[in-house]
Design a protein around this motif. Structure first.
Motif, PDB file in Angstrom:
ATOM      1  N   ALA A  30      -2.867   6.089   0.826  1.00 54.94           N
ATOM      2  CA  ALA A  30      -3.691   7.189   0.786  1.00 54.94           C
ATOM      3  C   ALA A  30      -2.803   7.925   2.213  1.00 54.94           C
ATOM      4  O   ALA A  30      -2.882   7.888   3.747  1.00 54.94           O
ATOM      5  CB  ALA A  30      -5.622   6.285   1.202  1.00 54.94           C
ATOM      6  N   ASP A  31      -3.450  10.111   1.854  1.00 51.79           N
ATOM      7  CA  ASP A  31      -2.919  10.340   2.278  1.00 51.79           C
ATOM      8  C   ASP A  31      -3.865  10.963   3.120  1.00 51.79           C
ATOM      9  O   ASP A  31      -5.528  10.749   2.699  1.00 51.79           O
ATOM     10  CB  ASP A  31      -1.870  11.070   3.052  1.00 51.79           C
ATOM     11  CG  ASP A  31      -0.944  10.561   2.012  1.00 51.79           C
ATOM     12  OD1 ASP A  31       0.049   9.226   2.487  1.00 51.79           O
ATOM     13  OD2 ASP A  31      -0.199  11.247   0.778  1.00 51.79           O
ATOM     14  N   ARG A  32      -3.921  11.791   4.347  1.00 51.67           N
ATOM     15  CA  ARG A  32      -4.698  12.253   4.812  1.00 51.67           C
ATOM     16  C   ARG A  32      -5.290  14.192   3.704  1.00 51.67           C
ATOM     17  O   ARG A  32      -4.547  13.987   2.755  1.00 51.67           O
ATOM     18  CB  ARG A  32      -4.332  13.581   6.076  1.00 51.67           C
ATOM     19  CG  ARG A  32      -4.232  12.780   7.330  1.00 51.67           C
ATOM     20  CD  ARG A  32      -3.924  13.652   8.567  1.00 51.67           C
ATOM     21  NE  ARG A  32      -3.075  13.302   9.439  1.00 51.67           N
ATOM     22  CZ  ARG A  32      -3.163  12.918  10.750  1.00 51.67           C
ATOM     23  NH1 ARG A  32      -3.227  14.291  11.126  1.00 51.67           N
ATOM     24  NH2 ARG A  32      -3.018  12.288  11.506  1.00 51.67           N
ATOM     25  N   GLY A  33      -6.223  14.415   3.805  1.00 49.63           N
ATOM     26  CA  GLY A  33      -7.410  14.960   3.081  1.00 49.63           C
ATOM     27  C   GLY A  33      -7.563  14.857   1.533  1.00 49.63           C
ATOM     28  O   GLY A  33      -7.658  15.520   0.514  1.00 49.63           O
ATOM     29  N   GLY A  34      -7.502  13.431   1.155  1.00 55.46           N
ATOM     30  CA  GLY A  34      -7.979  12.747   0.431  1.00 55.46           C
ATOM     31  C   GLY A  34      -6.884  12.544  -0.591  1.00 55.46           C
ATOM     32  O   GLY A  34      -7.795  12.520  -1.971  1.00 55.46           O
ATOM     33  N   LEU A  35      -5.430  12.799  -0.503  1.00 61.74           N
ATOM     34  CA  LEU A  35      -4.041  12.811  -1.570  1.00 61.74           C
ATOM     35  C   LEU A  35      -3.729  11.161  -0.776  1.00 61.74           C
ATOM     36  O   LEU A  35      -4.305  10.789  -0.641  1.00 61.74           O
ATOM     37  CB  LEU A  35      -3.527  13.922  -0.913  1.00 61.74           C
ATOM     38  CG  LEU A  35      -4.282  14.900  -0.804  1.00 61.74           C
ATOM     39  CD1 LEU A  35      -2.471  15.735  -0.703  1.00 61.74           C
ATOM     40  CD2 LEU A  35      -4.127  15.589  -1.902  1.00 61.74           C
ATOM     41  N   PHE A  36      -3.423  11.032  -2.167  1.00 61.72           N
ATOM     42  CA  PHE A  36      -2.539   9.295  -2.399  1.00 61.72           C
ATOM     43  C   PHE A  36      -1.702   9.777  -2.697  1.00 61.72           C
ATOM     44  O   PHE A  36      -1.340  10.709  -3.708  1.00 61.72           O
ATOM     45  CB  PHE A  36      -3.758   8.993  -3.438  1.00 61.72           C
ATOM     46  CG  PHE A  36      -4.807   8.238  -3.139  1.00 61.72           C
ATOM     47  CD1 PHE A  36      -5.623   7.301  -2.332  1.00 61.72           C
ATOM     48  CD2 PHE A  36      -5.889   9.341  -3.217  1.00 61.72           C
ATOM     49  CE1 PHE A  36      -6.439   6.922  -2.069  1.00 61.72           C
ATOM     50  CE2 PHE A  36      -7.308   9.058  -2.899  1.00 61.72           C
ATOM     51  CZ  PHE A  36      -7.456   7.806  -2.565  1.00 61.72           C
TER      52      PHE A  36
END
Length: 242
Positions: A30-36
């Protein structure tokens, strides 16, 4: 197959997968801003680094490469011809709003009424006549200028008048010049080739003497004094008779 050199995003490693390729998810982050970030792996293939993409499989010997279809470009169609500008009917309609604000028309209204207005001009009237006919006797308020002008163009169209031929020009009258001074004049004004100022008194006397001589030759010489006295005496004797 890597398409980095063909992609608009050169900073990313993009690949094209062959149909039927099977992939296995190895990691999800999981990354920032709701990205994967999802890592995939093809079963049975050794993992490769991002810097060294897997080479394309060699083509089978003796099998020709499939032809690449050519891209079909859209036909641009005929190039529209350049127009010389608005027609006289369009310009006359556009001037209505400047003549009277109650008949202000838009560009779309002028285009819609251009045909009926052109029918007026085709019948021999001018632009000024058309504007005066459409703006004369306007009511105090006009709800729809385009509808009002359309109704007047239909109901007040003038009758067609046949073109009147231009009158024929009179035949040219020849001009002559005096043989002495070169003054121009009509043929009848220079019977002997000389103007009045260039004629000598002797020539005028000859001109006047010719008719007198012709009259004397036709009637005889003039009577003498004795003949006149004898004629008068005869008249007196006739008056004395009862």
């Amino acid at each position: 197959m890597g398409i980095r050199s063909f992609s608009a995003f050169t900073g990313e490693q993009e690949y094209i997968l062959s149909p039927g390729t099977r992939l296995r998810v190895t990691d999800v982050k999981a990354d920032r801003g709701g990205l994967f970030t999802v890592k995939l792996e093809e079963p049975g293939c050794a993992p490769t680094s991002a810097a060294d993409p897997a080479p394309a499989p060699p083509a089978a010997p003796g099998v020709p490469a499939p032809p690449v279809p050519q891209q079909r470009t859209q036909d641009p169609g005929p190039v529209p011809a350049e127009t010389s500008g608005p027609s006289p009917a369009y310009l006359a309609l556009a001037r209505l709003g400047r003549t009277d604000a109650r008949l202000a028309l838009s560009a779309a209204d002028c285009s819609a009424l251009e045909g009926p207005a052109a029918a007026w001009l085709a019948r021999g009237v001018g632009e000024e006549y058309l504007i005066r006919a459409l703006t004369a006797g306007l009511p105090d308020a006009i709800g729809s200028p385009v509808g009002f002008v359309r109704r007047r163009l239909r109901n007040k169209i003038p009758p067609g008048v046949a073109a009147v031929p231009a009158p024929e020009a009179p035949p040219p009258r020849p001009m002559v010049e005096c043989v002495e001074c070169g003054a121009p004049g009509r043929v009848e004004a220079l019977p002997d080739g000389l103007c009045r100022s260039c004629r000598t008194p002797a020539q005028d006397a000859v001109t006047e003497a010719v008719p007198a001589a012709a009259t004397e030759a036709a009637t005889g010489p003039p009577p003498g004094r004795g003949d006149v006295m004898a004629y008068v005496g005869t008249l007196r004797e006739l008056l004395r008779l009862p």
